[in-house]
Design a protein around this motif. Sequence first.
Motif, PDB file in Angstrom:
ATOM      1  N   UNK A  58       0.866  -1.186   0.000  1.00  9.23           N
ATOM      2  CA  UNK A  58       0.000   0.000   0.000  1.00  9.23           C
ATOM      3  C   UNK A  58       0.899   1.231   0.000  1.00  9.23           C
ATOM      4  N   UNK A  85     -13.082   2.840   1.954  1.00 14.56           N
ATOM      5  CA  UNK A  85     -13.241   4.186   2.503  1.00 14.56           C
ATOM      6  C   UNK A  85     -12.174   4.612   3.509  1.00 14.56           C
ATOM      7  N   UNK A  86     -11.208   3.742   3.825  1.00 14.04           N
ATOM      8  CA  UNK A  86     -10.286   4.091   4.909  1.00 14.04           C
ATOM      9  C   UNK A  86      -8.977   4.703   4.393  1.00 14.04           C
ATOM     10  N   UNK A  87      -8.202   5.242   5.341  1.00 15.82           N
ATOM     11  CA  UNK A  87      -6.980   5.979   4.994  1.00 15.82           C
ATOM     12  C   UNK A  87      -5.978   5.152   4.203  1.00 15.82           C
ATOM     13  N   UNK A  88      -6.024   3.815   4.388  1.00 21.06           N
ATOM     14  CA  UNK A  88      -5.058   2.957   3.691  1.00 21.06           C
ATOM     15  C   UNK A  88      -5.540   2.575   2.287  1.00 21.06           C
ATOM     16  N   UNK A 125     -16.162   9.716   4.555  1.00 17.23           N
ATOM     17  CA  UNK A 125     -15.261   8.591   4.285  1.00 17.23           C
ATOM     18  C   UNK A 125     -15.831   7.718   3.161  1.00 17.23           C
ATOM     19  N   UNK A 126     -17.134   7.410   3.274  1.00 20.38           N
ATOM     20  CA  UNK A 126     -17.745   6.548   2.239  1.00 20.38           C
ATOM     21  C   UNK A 126     -17.784   7.251   0.884  1.00 20.38           C
ATOM     22  N   UNK A 160     -11.458  -7.576  -1.302  1.00 24.37           N
ATOM     23  CA  UNK A 160     -12.284  -8.605  -0.646  1.00 24.37           C
ATOM     24  C   UNK A 160     -12.744  -9.598  -1.720  1.00 24.37           C
ATOM     25  N   UNK A 162     -15.086 -11.836  -2.228  1.00 24.51           N
ATOM     26  CA  UNK A 162     -16.487 -11.893  -2.687  1.00 24.51           C
ATOM     27  C   UNK A 162     -16.832 -10.696  -3.563  1.00 24.51           C
TER      28      UNK A 162
ATOM     29  N   UNK B 191     -19.229  -1.061  10.205  1.00 24.60           N
ATOM     30  CA  UNK B 191     -18.827  -0.897   8.816  1.00 24.60           C
ATOM     31  C   UNK B 191     -17.528  -0.105   8.757  1.00 24.60           C
ATOM     32  N   UNK B 192     -16.743  -0.361   7.715  1.00 22.27           N
ATOM     33  CA  UNK B 192     -15.490   0.385   7.536  1.00 22.27           C
ATOM     34  C   UNK B 192     -15.744   1.888   7.472  1.00 22.27           C
ATOM     35  N   UNK B 196     -13.987   4.948   9.602  1.00 23.55           N
ATOM     36  CA  UNK B 196     -12.883   5.431   8.756  1.00 23.55           C
ATOM     37  C   UNK B 196     -12.277   6.744   9.231  1.00 23.55           C
ATOM     38  N   UNK B 211      -1.530   1.143  10.015  1.00 21.35           N
ATOM     39  CA  UNK B 211      -2.855   0.650  10.410  1.00 21.35           C
ATOM     40  C   UNK B 211      -3.608   0.221   9.161  1.00 21.35           C
ATOM     41  N   UNK B 212      -3.961  -1.049   9.101  1.00 21.82           N
ATOM     42  CA  UNK B 212      -4.676  -1.590   7.944  1.00 21.82           C
ATOM     43  C   UNK B 212      -6.106  -1.935   8.310  1.00 21.82           C
ATOM     44  N   UNK B 213      -7.007  -1.735   7.369  1.00 19.20           N
ATOM     45  CA  UNK B 213      -8.436  -1.981   7.597  1.00 19.20           C
ATOM     46  C   UNK B 213      -8.932  -2.987   6.570  1.00 19.20           C
ATOM     47  N   UNK B 214      -9.450  -4.125   7.036  1.00 16.37           N
ATOM     48  CA  UNK B 214      -9.815  -5.219   6.133  1.00 16.37           C
ATOM     49  C   UNK B 214     -11.251  -5.649   6.394  1.00 16.37           C
ATOM     50  N   UNK B 215     -12.181  -5.201   5.536  1.00 20.09           N
ATOM     51  CA  UNK B 215     -13.572  -5.580   5.743  1.00 20.09           C
ATOM     52  C   UNK B 215     -13.795  -7.059   5.439  1.00 20.09           C
ATOM     53  N   UNK B 217     -17.062 -10.000   4.716  1.00 21.49           N
ATOM     54  CA  UNK B 217     -18.484 -10.217   4.433  1.00 21.49           C
ATOM     55  C   UNK B 217     -18.724 -11.705   4.564  1.00 21.49           C
TER      56      UNK B 217
END
Lengths: 261, 261
Positions: A58, A85-88, A125-126, A160, A162, B191-192, B196, B211-215, B217
């Motif tokens: 990243x 939607x996140x900073x990363x 963010x979204x 992701x 899916x 939700x992310x 966020x 910092x990583x964000x991994x949604x 489902x």
Amino acid sequence: MSEGHSAAVPAGRTVTACVLIIGNEILSGSTQDLNLTFLAKGLNAVGIRVTEARVIADDAAAIIAAVNEARHRFDYVFTTGGIGPTHDDITAQAIADAFAVPLVLHPEAKRLLEGHYPPGGLNAARLRMAMMPQGATLLPNPISRAPGFRVANVFVLAGVPQVMQATFNELQHRLKGGARLLSRSVSCALGEGTIAAELGALQSRYGDLEIGSYPYFRRNDFGVTLVIRGTDRARIAAAIDELKALIRTLGGDPQEGQAEG
Amino acid sequence: MSEGHSAAVPAGRTVTACVLIIGNEILSGSTQDLNLTFLAKGLNAVGIRVTEARVIADDAAAIIAAVNEARHRFDYVFTTGGIGPTHDDITAQAIADAFAVPLVLHPEAKRLLEGHYPPGGLNAARLRMAMMPQGATLLPNPISRAPGFRVANVFVLAGVPQVMQATFNELQHRLKGGARLLSRSVSCALGEGTIAAELGALQSRYGDLEIGSYPYFRRNDFGVTLVIRGTDRARIAAAIDELKALIRTLGGDPQEGQAEG
């Protein structure tokens, strides 16, 4: 480009793709990538050959460099990861930078997101997920609505699985490929070294095919799976027949695997 | 290089590696690669960060180009695949070509193979596995005896996971790394997009961490896993505490995952 996602390709030429897996979580080993295998199979099903893949961090500079190299070297580029939607999530900005265009709000992407979230849910963010490189075409995502996008020959998908798969399934049949790579495989309990000389001679006689040899080691069992790939079904069948015969000559018992493609 | 596999590295610098996965079977999607994840974890355990990986075809020019680029850009390069006895095993020759040295019979590798096969079993094909780039150092393989090898900062390993892993386990603790990347993770059903903004602010306050964000489902379930990576255990702990507090503030229930490293 109105009838599909790519310009015409001369008949007979291999249509190539590069897959760029974007994500620190893959490089750290904390997440096992599954997207390359899915995309490789899905692209081959429409006659597009993945001839290289890269896993990159990243990191904006790394993404820009990889995209700019790949989009000139391959017919198609598929990226996965970094469009949330996140900073990363920095892929959209990096793609814009790679193409030297601004990142702008895409009205249709915003409309899709507005329809997905409850009133007031589409926060700042979204809304980042509606920011696209200028000129991008949306790639609908039936799972979480946040679309992927395409700029020229670069297809930008979620990480992701899916979501990536659902997006790919929507676009797959608009891609313009060439001849599909077909394959058949035969396994036997011979050592690779026992069959290597004959196998090399078979490869020499079938220069239009690609013969791969993959040894396996199990608890009480070892052997080799031999895979023959090519675009001509009859040629593959002829090579498979010769391969089975030579395995029998060497004292093996050829077991055909499930055909792919 | 007598005390280990690499020259000294200045304190504090990130020690990097590139993994080159060589094999048409990975690019066609017929085989799921498992070697990158194993190597990423195993290298991180000794303080070496995999910062890029590539999957390349069984193609001499592609291997030579990738090896020559990677060995100058990264502290270490690890290749997997293509060192067996069959015609499609072209990695050793490609590495020799990359370093512009001849491929020569390595007497110790030959001796290892002679000890492994019954009398007369070491045929010409198997003897190919003793052909190494001039100056290569052997990397013992306790499973099938055919050794991997090292040339300068390039480590050449088998593609079969059991063999690759056994070889790596033998050499791992002779590698010279830097600080280990540590990580902790927290999951929650938010939700992310909900988290966020706060998460971005947290990242800004902890610029030394990643910092990583991994949604995710699942069928009846969605949420996000947040991973904090860095080299300072106390800083990670402080950030995790803040993260848990902000998740609670937003109405979530933070669940800490298994710590890595």
